[in-house]
Design an enzyme around this catalytic site. Sequence first.
Site, PDB file in Angstrom:
ATOM      1  CD  GLU A 118      -2.805   1.437   0.264  1.00 41.13           C
ATOM      2  OE1 GLU A 118      -2.320   1.504  -0.873  1.00 41.13           O
ATOM      3  OE2 GLU A 118      -3.987   1.704   0.519  1.00 41.13           O
ATOM      4  CG  ASP A 119      -0.994   4.726  -1.520  1.00 39.65           C
ATOM      5  OD1 ASP A 119      -1.610   4.226  -0.553  1.00 39.65           O
ATOM      6  OD2 ASP A 119      -1.567   5.366  -2.412  1.00 39.65           O
ATOM      7  CG  ASP A 131      -4.909   9.324   6.375  1.00 40.92           C
ATOM      8  OD1 ASP A 131      -4.136   9.994   7.064  1.00 40.92           O
ATOM      9  OD2 ASP A 131      -5.968   9.785   5.920  1.00 40.92           O
ATOM     10  CG  PHE A 175      -3.547  15.649   1.169  1.00 40.32           C
ATOM     11  CD1 PHE A 175      -4.335  14.557   1.507  1.00 40.32           C
ATOM     12  CD2 PHE A 175      -3.336  15.923  -0.175  1.00 40.32           C
ATOM     13  CE1 PHE A 175      -4.899  13.748   0.529  1.00 40.32           C
ATOM     14  CE2 PHE A 175      -3.899  15.121  -1.162  1.00 40.32           C
ATOM     15  CZ  PHE A 175      -4.683  14.038  -0.809  1.00 40.32           C
ATOM     16  NE  ARG A 198      -3.601   8.390  -9.350  1.00 39.73           N
ATOM     17  CZ  ARG A 198      -4.176   8.036  -8.200  1.00 39.73           C
ATOM     18  NH1 ARG A 198      -3.435   7.614  -7.200  1.00 39.73           N
ATOM     19  NH2 ARG A 198      -5.478   8.087  -8.061  1.00 39.73           N
TER      20      ARG A 198
HETATM   21  P1  IMP Z   1      -7.178   5.463   5.169  1.00 35.04           P
HETATM   22  O1  IMP Z   1      -8.312   4.543   4.884  1.00 35.04           O
HETATM   23  O2  IMP Z   1      -7.653   6.710   5.870  1.00 35.04           O
HETATM   24  O3  IMP Z   1      -6.018   4.824   5.880  1.00 35.04           O
HETATM   25  O4  IMP Z   1      -6.689   6.033   3.785  1.00 35.04           O
HETATM   26  C1  IMP Z   1      -5.864   5.335   2.948  1.00 35.04           C
HETATM   27  C2  IMP Z   1      -5.967   5.868   1.533  1.00 35.04           C
HETATM   28  O5  IMP Z   1      -6.277   7.264   1.512  1.00 35.04           O
HETATM   29  C3  IMP Z   1      -4.639   5.746   0.846  1.00 35.04           C
HETATM   30  O6  IMP Z   1      -4.535   4.512   0.184  1.00 35.04           O
HETATM   31  C4  IMP Z   1      -4.648   6.923  -0.107  1.00 35.04           C
HETATM   32  O7  IMP Z   1      -5.255   6.555  -1.320  1.00 35.04           O
HETATM   33  C5  IMP Z   1      -5.493   7.961   0.568  1.00 35.04           C
HETATM   34  N1  IMP Z   1      -4.670   8.954   1.294  1.00 35.04           N
HETATM   35  C6  IMP Z   1      -4.516   9.074   2.636  1.00 35.04           C
HETATM   36  N2  IMP Z   1      -3.693  10.087   2.959  1.00 35.04           N
HETATM   37  C7  IMP Z   1      -3.313  10.637   1.778  1.00 35.04           C
HETATM   38  C8  IMP Z   1      -2.430  11.733   1.431  1.00 35.04           C
HETATM   39  O8  IMP Z   1      -1.813  12.412   2.263  1.00 35.04           O
HETATM   40  N3  IMP Z   1      -2.305  11.971   0.094  1.00 35.04           N
HETATM   41  C9  IMP Z   1      -2.948  11.269  -0.868  1.00 35.04           C
HETATM   42  N4  IMP Z   1      -3.767  10.235  -0.580  1.00 35.04           N
HETATM   43  C10 IMP Z   1      -3.949   9.920   0.722  1.00 35.04           C
HETATM   44 MG    MG Z   2      -4.167   3.950  -1.866  1.00 40.51          MG
END
Ligand code: IMP
Ligand code: MG
Length: 189
Positions: free
Chosen positions: A107-108, A111, A160, A173
């Site tokens: 995963e990237d 969050d 962000f 991207r």
């Molecule tokens: P989570 O479900 O809140 O953990 O969010 C995970 C997903 O939100 C990641 O796979 C990203 O696609 C997106 N995301 C969360 N933070 C960022 C950020 O700082 N920049 C861009 N995408 C983000």
């Molecule tokens: Mg993602």
Amino acid sequence: MVSATRLATPADDIAEVLVDEGAIETKVRELGARIADDYRGKDLVLVSILKGALPFLADLMRQIPIPLALDFLEVSSYGASTESSGVVRILKDLANPIEGRHVLVVEDILDTGGTLAHVVDHLRSQRPASVRLCTLLDKPARRLVPIEIDYKGFEIPDKFVVGYGLDYAERYRNLPFIGVLKPEVYRSP
Ligand code: IMP
Ligand code: MG
């Protein structure tokens, strides 16, 4: 005739570089070596989450010198917002069965943890031999769902970020580094 006006590039919208190309490369090599050691002799499937993890997956897999397979999930994203909607939907499911196989989710960014928690539940229901997580970035300050990360690249502050796969409204991207957007980019329509 070539216009004298300089075309704006995505990098012009970046306020601050958080992780540069060299740091990403070093970290990816380190993670790849650890993963190869841990999974040697095992039936490894890298499951990546489209689209943000693509550059990371492409670089990481080439640093894992053992046999492996790839598969992909696509889940609903933030859209053009910088805050999670809290709703996770599977838009594209795995192409091949994972029962009895060792799954490593690539995963990237982690969050709130909502996306990965949902993905891990979905994968476990298909009875793989194991499920572990590898994420390039971690924003621990934002975590709402506790998640154990087995392979982590960098912890970053609650900002962000875009680049190296991460987008804002599907842009940025293709930046080769990870950076913070200038605030005026959010304000413009
Ligand atoms: P989570 O479900 O809140 O953990 O969010 C995970 C997903 O939100 C990641 O796979 C990203 O696609 C997106 N995301 C969360 N933070 C960022 C950020 O700082 N920049 C861009 N995408 C983000
Ligand atoms: Mg993602």
